[in-house]
Design a protein around this motif. Structure first.
Motif, mmCIF file in Angstrom:
data_model
loop_
_atom_site.group_PDB
_atom_site.id
_atom_site.type_symbol
_atom_site.label_atom_id
_atom_site.label_comp_id
_atom_site.label_asym_id
_atom_site.label_seq_id
_atom_site.Cartn_x
_atom_site.Cartn_y
_atom_site.Cartn_z
ATOM 1 N N PRO A 16 32.691 69.320 27.032
ATOM 2 C CA PRO A 16 34.150 69.105 27.061
ATOM 3 C C PRO A 16 34.541 67.759 26.448
ATOM 4 O O PRO A 16 35.610 67.635 25.828
ATOM 5 C CB PRO A 16 34.512 69.170 28.547
ATOM 6 C CG PRO A 16 33.236 69.072 29.278
ATOM 7 C CD PRO A 16 32.154 69.571 28.370
ATOM 8 N N SER A 24 44.528 71.923 28.527
ATOM 9 C CA SER A 24 44.525 70.552 28.011
ATOM 10 C C SER A 24 45.385 70.388 26.772
ATOM 11 O O SER A 24 46.153 69.434 26.665
ATOM 12 C CB SER A 24 43.094 70.115 27.692
ATOM 13 O OG SER A 24 42.337 70.116 28.867
ATOM 14 N N SER A 40 40.894 74.663 26.624
ATOM 15 C CA SER A 40 41.888 74.350 25.602
ATOM 16 C C SER A 40 43.251 74.903 25.984
ATOM 17 O O SER A 40 44.273 74.402 25.536
ATOM 18 C CB SER A 40 41.443 74.920 24.258
ATOM 19 O OG SER A 40 41.388 76.326 24.331
ATOM 20 N N SER A 58 43.524 64.724 32.913
ATOM 21 C CA SER A 58 42.294 65.083 33.602
ATOM 22 C C SER A 58 42.102 64.215 34.838
ATOM 23 O O SER A 58 41.600 64.680 35.859
ATOM 24 C CB SER A 58 41.116 64.930 32.659
ATOM 25 O OG SER A 58 40.935 63.568 32.364
ATOM 26 N N TRP A 115 39.491 70.224 30.474
ATOM 27 C CA TRP A 115 38.469 69.353 29.891
ATOM 28 C C TRP A 115 38.237 68.091 30.725
ATOM 29 O O TRP A 115 37.112 67.701 30.982
ATOM 30 C CB TRP A 115 38.845 68.964 28.462
ATOM 31 C CG TRP A 115 38.754 70.104 27.504
ATOM 32 C CD1 TRP A 115 38.057 71.259 27.709
ATOM 33 C CD2 TRP A 115 39.358 70.213 26.225
ATOM 34 N NE1 TRP A 115 38.191 72.086 26.635
ATOM 35 C CE2 TRP A 115 38.990 71.469 25.691
ATOM 36 C CE3 TRP A 115 40.165 69.383 25.479
ATOM 37 C CZ2 TRP A 115 39.410 71.888 24.436
ATOM 38 C CZ3 TRP A 115 40.582 69.800 24.238
ATOM 39 C CH2 TRP A 115 40.206 71.046 23.716
ATOM 40 N N THR A 142 34.677 75.434 28.424
ATOM 41 C CA THR A 142 35.186 74.505 27.407
ATOM 42 C C THR A 142 36.232 75.188 26.532
ATOM 43 O O THR A 142 37.295 74.625 26.244
ATOM 44 C CB THR A 142 34.026 74.001 26.523
ATOM 45 O OG1 THR A 142 33.019 73.443 27.367
ATOM 46 C CG2 THR A 142 34.500 72.963 25.542
#
Lengths: 276, 290
Positions: free
Chosen positions: B255, B85, B82, B219, B235, B78
């Motif tokens: 996430p 994402s 970052s 995603s 994520w 997670t």
């Protein structure tokens, strides 16, 4: 700044409106002729009042003079050159001498810019670079020089209208048009704003086309007055002549509609209320 | 310079946007995530790609957020997510706002043929389901994160163009715009100085709301193998993994919470930004009475 010159016959003509017609096409309905064969002329340092009731075509006339409305026929000459309609292109230089003060003071200033920089935009157009500065202009219209860093929402309607006047005057216009500039102000301010416009226009040596429905106020500031009704000019002449000896029936009706403060509680056109 | 100005020592003042509790919360969360994205790979001891035999372990002392179906630590994935994402979704939103906003402003201001051309192209994009069109474009360009962002840019600019166009049409006839034109400003000066500052606020709010959509869209492409290529932590890809392991709630929830925190933070910041951009509400942001 030019000195005060009385509007004599010798002053040059800056605006000639020759028989203009503005027609709107209403979808699915007949054509609407808002302005029907209007002719006007205005000299330097002269104030022409254009009066008439709502919807008579006086604002359309003003917008046509600025080039904001396309003409159906006729012509508008400013300093001898035709006024072209405002398109997507930059407004031609010779037309920048026509400036307008709008009716709604709440919409005529950019809410996101300080008033000082908005007035500076106008000053940038002035041919005499050092004729005015922002502080002087603000003082002229009765505001404080420190107000230049404020935003329009920090002022009242009357103050905003005076800022709009300062911006227009700062450009050093040859022709200033007031499109009902006092209509949205309260009664105590109307006279002062109108007189301010006249004083500043005369001081700057510009002509003033002052549009209003209020003949009583126009009388106090105008040299000549034109009375408009249903798209045509009913009567035109020196303001005193029209005020004292109106020749057209419409001008007489308009004059009769001005309330007189005679203390009797009388409204024009209605029988006197009976006193108990 | 007046006497008072000369005597007052210049001191640090918080920007007007941040003088609001919600904005402070939003800015702190975003700063925290940026910090995490910047330093996580240097200081975090657990490798987000390392697999072990403890598959689908619930949150506990060894793995605070549990492990996924390949036995990888959800917490470190997670945190590492970052890094993909956040920057990509922000880049996408900023690019889409600039591209869509400019096209919409031009369409709205100039009207006629220019308007028709731009808006019909926008309609063309709207006619396809977003994810399908993005898939097709990403597939045609080849699977990589850069191409995924380009594909998403192509599908997401029209909403900005639509909003901007209607705002510009509304503002174009305002008296202050006409007054500016009468004073000789050209079309682009008029747009830039008179119109844009007055219509930008709704677009910024739309953009902050869109950050969440962008993370999810990215995603989605990653899930289809057209964006982040496994095993890169992302994520959105983690959420879609979690959906397949429904009984192991922790794989998708953590996430998901990360996405939620970023989206909320941007919304807080966007609201405060809008209020402080508008001089009519700026006083309220600064804590004075209106």
């Amino acid at each position: 700044m030019t000195n005060e010159t009385p509007a004599g016959d010798g002053a040059e003509e800056i605006l000639a409106v020759n028989d203009i017609t503005v027609t709107y096409r209403r979808p699915g309905r007949s054509l609407l002729t808002a302005v029907d064969g209007v002719s006007l002329s205005l000299r330097r340092s002269e104030v022409l009042g254009l009066v008439g009731e709502s919807g008579c075509g006086k604002s359309t006339t003003a917008r046509a003079v600025c080039g904001l409305e396309p003409l159906t026929s006729g012509s508008v000459l400013f300093n001898g050159e035709p006024v072209s309609p405002l398109s997507m292109k930059r407004r031609p230089k010779h037309l920048l001498g026509i400036q307008m003060v709008f009716q709604n003071p709440y919409a005529s200033l950019n809410p996101r810019r300080r008033i000082g920089s908005q007035i500076e935009d106008g000053l940038g157009l002035n041919r005499q670079r050092d004729a005015w500065n922002v502080n002087e202009l603000l003082e002229k219209v009765g505001l404080h020089p420190s107000d230049r860093d404020k935003y329009p929402h920090q002022f009242s309607g009357g103050q905003r209208q005076r800022i709009a006047i300062a911006r227009a005057i700062g450009t050093g216009p040859d022709l200033l048009i007031g499109d009902e500039p006092i209509a949205s102000l309260d009664a105590s301010l109307q006279q002062r704003v109108a007189a301010l416009m006249r004083d500043l226009a005369i001081q700057a040596g510009s002509g003033l086309l002052f549009i209003s429905h209020d003949l009583a106020i126009v009388r106090t500031i105008a040299d000549r007055v034109a009375v408009m009704n249903r798209g045509i000019i009913e009567e035109e002449g020196p303001v005193d002549t029209v005020w004292r000896h109106p020749t057209s029936a419409y001008a007489r009706r308009l004059l009769a509609a001005i309330p007189v403060a005679d203390g009797l509680g009388k409204l024009p056109g209605l029988p006197t209320r009976r006193q108990n | 310079m007046s006497l008072e100005q000369g005597l007052t020592r210049p001191r640090f003042r918080l920007p007007a946007t941040l003088r609001n509790p919600m904005a402070v919360v939003g800015a702190s969360i975003i700063l925290l995530w940026i910090l995490v994205a910047a330093v996580i790979s240097h200081i975090w001891p657990v490798d987000p790609l390392a697999q072990n035999f403890d598959r689908l372990l619930p949150p506990g002392a060894a793995h605070w957020f549990g492990t996924d179906q390949l036995g990888r630590d959800v917490l470190s994935r997670t945190l590492a997510g970052s890094q993909t994402s956040l920057p990509l979704s922000l880049l996408l939103v900023v690019c889409a706002m600039i591209l869509g906003g400019s096209l919409g402003a031009i369409a709205g201001y100039f009207g006629k043929a220019i308007d028709e051309t731009i808006m019909r192209i926008a309609d063309l994009v709207f006619a396809f389901p977003t994810i399908i069109l993005a898939m097709v474009i990403a597939a045609a360009l080849g699977p990589s994160l850069t191409n995924a962002v380009i594909a998403m840019l192509i599908v997401s600019w029209p909403s900005y163009a639509r909003v901007m166009r209607s705002l510009v049409i509304g503002a174009r006839g305002s008296e202050y715009v006409i007054a500016g034109r009468l004073m000789g400003s050209g079309a682009f000066t008029s747009l830039w100085r008179d119109i844009l500052p007055n219509v930008l606020a709704p677009l910024l709010v739309l953009a902050t709301l869109d950050v969440g959509t962008a993370i999810l869209l990215l995603s989605g492409l990653s899930f289809l193998g057209l964006g982040a290529v496994p095993p890169t932590p992302d994520w959105g890809a983690m959420v879609s993994d979690g959906v397949q392991q429904f009984s192991s709630w922790w794989i998708a929830v953590f996430p998901g919470l990360a996405i939620l925190s970023v989206v909320l933070a941007f919304n807080f910041l966007g609201d405060a930004w809008r209020d402080s951009l508008d001089p009519r509400t700026a006083d309220a942001v600064q804590g004075r009475a209106i």
